[in-house]
Design an enzyme around this catalytic site. Structure first.
Site, PDB file in Angstrom:
ATOM      1  CB  SER A   1      13.439  46.431  90.450  1.00 33.55           C
ATOM      2  OG  SER A   1      12.164  46.210  90.272  1.00 33.55           O
TER       3      SER A   1
ATOM      4  CE  LYS B   1       9.693  46.133  92.687  1.00 38.20           C
ATOM      5  NZ  LYS B   1      10.427  44.654  90.983  1.00 38.20           N
TER       6      LYS B   1
ATOM      7  CB  SER C   1      12.921  42.750  89.024  1.00 42.01           C
ATOM      8  OG  SER C   1      14.158  43.797  88.514  1.00 42.01           O
TER       9      SER C   1
END
Lengths: 93, 491
Positions: free
Chosen positions: B155, B80, B179
């Site tokens: 996210s 990420k 997330s």
């Protein structure tokens, strides 16, 4: 409820230059979210201590030892402007 | 043999260790897959092909010499874009950090490098991890590999979409209110939010510091356990990192659930569940009972207040954390301002997107004079009540289960204009972050062709037990469906 002048004041505190359109949109949207958040005010918490951190870790100490860190060049490498080992900023006063 | 890009990490590791395939072959398979589907899915902000080829070559060379190449060697991973990677652009999905080149690695990245990390790219995300759909990325939305008209969740949506689409075998995400778990659920994957403090956050760009955790997204529970074991453990560079030995998570698998006491919090299964989510949950509970677990209803009444408390606490902490983006030390600066204050205001106006501005505003308001006690102070006390509810529940139950999200993946654009309805998709995951406990999401069925996730929550540092339960359920559920992003629909 939250008003336009509140949004303008908070934007100033947050150092965010907002457009007129953003101020109007945020006045409406922040109002909605805060209305939802009002719910927590109905709980009696007079005997309850606040939690700022979910685990009981306190006063994490370590020996004060010198260890390798970033070089000055590395520390300045992402600065929008740097000169002579300093960050360069616009005038302050 | 399956296509290499579609295999589990543990399967690939076994093939690699026996030298039946090379790391270069595995990587080629994943890079070819990226060429095939990335134009449709858009999981990555940056693809790090050159770096990945070097890592794969190093893994192959080490194995050819008969050396241990490391536990992550040659198994392509997505990271990420909120985790600092030395010399590799780390944007946080924001214009503010569009050209940010970290001069150090996050601790988790460094640990994985020592184990032969083969990083194929930096995954797309909601800007500064604020969002539930990856539509808040400043660059582009990522699409759900199961249905390209839907969001992958967020996210960590790029991480989850990459693993689901075959553009990576496993991934790192971060989880502040769901997330990791919600995108894992939307993409048919396993995602785990560790106990607060189990995994180092050094080098994780901060969103809400009392809630953020780094964790794994994987194709099955075994891969999830394996990756967690590489991430967990004390880090002297993170003062919130817990001391103590890390258990053997792989050894916990296979233990079964006989006699396990399972609670289902009634507050998390009330309104807004789709019929498919409800059926999948009930089926999973029935399987747990058949395997010898005792399932009953639990009540944690203060969970009804979790979402409201979270949307005060998280923005408050974010408004403070994001004060560092001021155009001085790193990130964007808008030139031409007459003085420092004007430079701050213009830089932050240009660098942050709408959701980030909204949360900075909300958080600044909640912390401002006259409102602090009523909002932030009260939210912190409600957080204590939620922790007490969990402590009480865990005196009766070994684990708690709920849906991960009330619905499967929603349509792109569906909730963008309505922040509150977007926030509601995290209603089941948020209490876990407030309490600091661990939780894992596993796929537990389909709702009209879209994956549904089951959330299993446990006591502090009880990850081994969570993984044991998740593994037993995974075997019983036999979830075998896979997406076909090349066509754009589930099959």
């Amino acid at each position: 409820m939250i008003e336009k002048k509140d949004v303008e004041y908070v934007a100033w505190l947050a150092r965010l230059e907002l457009s007129e359109e953003e101020i109007e949109r945020f006045t409406r949207q922040l109002g909605q979210v805060l209305e939802h958040a009002e719910k927590i005010k109905s709980l009696d918490t007079s005997e309850i201590r606040p939690t700022s951190h979910p685990l009981p870790l306190k006063n994490v100490m370590r020996e004060d030892l010198v260890k390798p860190g970033l070089t000055q060049e590395e520390a300045l490498s992402n600065a929008p402007r740097a000169e002579g080992g300093y960050f360069v900023v616009p005038r302050i006063i | 043999m399956d296509k290499l890009y579609a295999m589990k990490a543990w399967e690939l590791k076994s093939l690699l260790e026996r030298r039946e395939v090379s790391a270069a072959e595995v990587l080629d398979s994943v890079l070819d897959r990226i060429v095939e589907v990335e134009g449709k899915v858009r999981s990555y902000i940056t693809v790090t092909e050159e770096e990945a080829r070097k890592a794969a070559a190093a893994a192959d060379a080490a194995r050819a010499r008969g050396e241990d190449a490391g536990a992550a060697a040659g198994v392509p991973m997505a990271v990420k874009d909120v985790l600092c990677t030395r010399g590799v652009r780390t944007t946080c999905g924001s214009r503010m950090l569009e050209n940010y080149l970290p001069v150090y690695d996050a601790t988790v990245v460094g640990r994985l490098r020592a184990e032969g990390l083969t990083m194929v790219g930096k995954a797309n995300m909601d800007e500064f991890a604020m969002g539930s759909s990856t539509e808040n990325s400043a660059f582009f939305p990522t699409r759900n590999p199961w249905d390209l008209g839907r969001v992958p969740g967020g996210s960590s949506g790029g991480s989850a979409a990459a693993v689901a689409a075959g553009e990576a075998v496993w991934a790192l995400g971060s989880d502040t209110g769901g997330s990791i778990r919600q995108p894992a659920s939307f993409c048919g994957l396993v995602g785990l939010k560790p106990t607060y403090g189990l995994v180092s956050r050094y080098g994780l760009v901060a969103f809400a510091s009392s809630l953020d955790q780094v964790g794994p997204i994987a194709r099955d529970v075994r891969d999830c356990a394996l990756l967690l074991s590489l991430l967990a453990g004390h880090d002297p560079l993170d003062s919130t990192s817990l001391p103590g030995e890390v258990p053997d998570y792989l050894a916990a698998l296979g233990g079964g659930v006989r006699g396990l006491k399972v609670g289902v919090p009634r507050e998390l299964v009330q309104e807004g569940l789709t019929a498919g989510v409800r059926e999948s949950l009930e089926n999973a509970l029935r399987l747990l009972e058949e395997m010898g677990a005792e399932v009953s209803e639990a009540s944690l009444p203060n969970l009804d207040y979790a979402l409201s408390a979270y949307y005060i606490i998280a923005p408050a902490e974010a408004s403070s954390n994001l004060a560092r983006f001021d155009g001085v030390r790193y990130g964007l600066r808008v030139e031409g301002a007459a003085d420092m204050l004007e430079m701050y205001g213009r830089t932050r106006a240009a660098g942050f997107g709408p959701e980030v501005k909204r949360r900075i505003m909300l958080g600044t308001y909640a912390l401002s004079a006259g409102y602090y006690e009523a909002y932030y102070g009260q939210a912190q006390k409600v957080r204590t009540l939620i922790i007490m509810d969990f402590e009480e529940a865990f005196r009766r139950f070994d684990v708690l289960v709920s849906p991960t999200s009330p619905t499967p993946a929603f349509g792109l654009g569906e909730k963008v204009e309505d922040p509150l309805s977007m926030y509601l998709s995290d209603v089941c995951t948020i209490p876990v972050n407030l309490a600091g406990i661990p939780a894992v999401s596993i796929p537990c069925g389909l709702d009209e062709g879209l994956p549904v996730g089951l959330q299993i929550m446990g006591k502090v540092l009880d990850e081994a037990n969570l993984l044991r339960v998740a593994h037993a359920l995974e075997e019983a559920l036999e979830f075998r469906a896979e997406p076909d992003p090349a066509r754009g629909v589930g099959r």
